[in-house]
Design an enzyme around this catalytic site. Structure first.
Site, PDB file in Angstrom:
ATOM      1  N   SER A  64       0.789  -1.232   0.000  1.00 38.85           N
ATOM      2  CA  SER A  64       0.000   0.000   0.000  1.00 38.85           C
ATOM      3  C   SER A  64       0.826   1.290   0.000  1.00 38.85           C
ATOM      4  CB  SER A  64      -0.951   0.019   1.194  1.00 38.85           C
ATOM      5  OG  SER A  64      -1.974  -0.931   1.017  1.00 38.85           O
ATOM      6  N   LYS A  67      -0.013   3.704  -2.707  1.00 34.86           N
ATOM      7  CA  LYS A  67      -1.138   4.638  -2.634  1.00 34.86           C
ATOM      8  C   LYS A  67      -0.651   6.084  -2.550  1.00 34.86           C
ATOM      9  CE  LYS A  67      -4.122   1.126  -0.640  1.00 34.86           C
ATOM     10  NZ  LYS A  67      -4.593   0.473   0.577  1.00 34.86           N
ATOM     11  N   SER A 128      -5.421   3.793   4.315  1.00 33.67           N
ATOM     12  CA  SER A 128      -4.978   2.693   3.447  1.00 33.67           C
ATOM     13  C   SER A 128      -6.158   1.865   2.944  1.00 33.67           C
ATOM     14  CB  SER A 128      -3.970   1.793   4.177  1.00 33.67           C
ATOM     15  OG  SER A 128      -3.116   1.170   3.258  1.00 33.67           O
ATOM     16  N   GLU A 164      -5.403  -2.918  -6.014  1.00 32.28           N
ATOM     17  CA  GLU A 164      -5.535  -3.558  -4.707  1.00 32.28           C
ATOM     18  C   GLU A 164      -6.343  -4.851  -4.810  1.00 32.28           C
ATOM     19  OE1 GLU A 164      -4.892  -2.601  -1.098  1.00 32.28           O
ATOM     20  OE2 GLU A 164      -3.182  -1.965  -2.302  1.00 32.28           O
TER      21      GLU A 164
END
Length: 298
Positions: A64, A67, A128, A164
């Site tokens: 993550s 991101k 997240s 994701e």
């Protein structure tokens, strides 16, 4: 003779600085060497402009952490006028992917809600949120667009290939390694952003506040730092497979020193057979060593 004396004088000025950063690297390596994991580190001190990397050119799965890259890409489009942070975005039930960590999905389980783009970015970075991240991917046209944007900034040693949903799919363990960066590339990106070479002032300030508000990874970069230390960061975490291997436990961002300058720092713990507590402690120990070193030297 004058040239020789000048050279010696320069050595006297440079050598203590070099020796200090070498001592920091030795201390970090002492933390890392006994661990059953591959650890990548990148540290840049804004004040002294010193840089330290360990496994700096190693491909490390971001999970993550990417991101942060997605948020940069969206905010660049905001700066171009394509979107506005206050713009209401329709989040449908189909945008909420079952099985992903998603505070946005928990808040709006039935979807069909209009949320400001700013809120979706906050969910993505600070919380997240997997569904929010994939929403932003779709807004931009997919991972390839984010990958191309980061490359256009001059950061080449990074790859963003999968969403994701694709990373978290069952039986898809190896796909996480297709979303990678090197610690050096991550550090170069953090430096560019901190130097305000990527976003407008308003977008930069917005993202900084979002990263300071990160709710994940409290036992990583932040854990051992003095109370009240400002940390703007983005975490990344994989699962653990049946062999006991954890693909990634990461944290990357900025630590503000007492002199109000910052260090950019990323720590990637890759392919670890240590416990989650140990993996996070590695990050915490490295952050504390870096903070103590540069707080004193500045």
């Amino acid at each position: 003779m004058r040239i020789i004396l000048l050279f010696i004088g320069l050595l006297c000025l440079v050598s203590p600085v070099s020796a200090q950063i070498d001592r920091l690297q030795t201390k970090i390596e002492q933390v890392v060497n006994s661990k059953k994991a591959t650890v990548g580190v990148g540290i840049y001190d804004v004040g002294s402009q010193q840089t330290l990397t360990i496994n700096g050119n190693k491909h490390m799965p971001m999970q993550s952490v990417y991101k942060f890259h997605v948020a940069l890409a969206v905010l660049r489009e905001v700066d171009k006028g394509r979107f506005r942070l206050t713009q209401k975005m329709r989040v449908k039930k189909s945008d909420l992917v079952p099985g992903l960590h998603s505070p946005m999905g928990e808040a709006y389980p039935n979807g069909e809600v209009d949320l400001p783009l700013a809120d979706i970015i906050r969910y993505t970075v600070a919380d997240s949120d997997g569904s929010a991240c994939d929403y932003l991917f779709r807004l931009l046209g997919g991972p390839k667009q984010v990958d191309a944007f980061i490359h256009q900034l001059g950061i080449q040693d990074v790859a963003i290939r999968h969403t994701e949903e694709m990373m978290q799919a069952k039986g898809n363990w190896d796909v996480q390694y297709t979303n990678w960066t090197t610690p050096k590339a991550m550090l170069d990106l953090l430096k560019l952003v901190y130097q305000r070479k990527v976003l407008s002032a308003s977008s930069h300030d917005f993202l900084w506040k979002v990263m300071v508000g990160t709710t994940t990874g409290q036992d990583r970069l932040k854990k051992l730092l003095p109370a009240g230390t400002v940390v703007a960061h983005k975490t990344g975490t994989s699962g653990t497979n049946k062999e006991g291997l954890t693909g990634a436990v990461n944290d990357a961002g900025y630590i503000v020193l007492p002199n109000s300058k910052a260090i950019a720092i990323s720590v990637f713990v890759m392919n670890s057979t240590e416990s989650m507590e140990t993996n996070e402690q590695i990050i915490a120990d490295i952050a504390k060593l870096a903070y103590d070193h540069f707080a004193k030297s500045n």
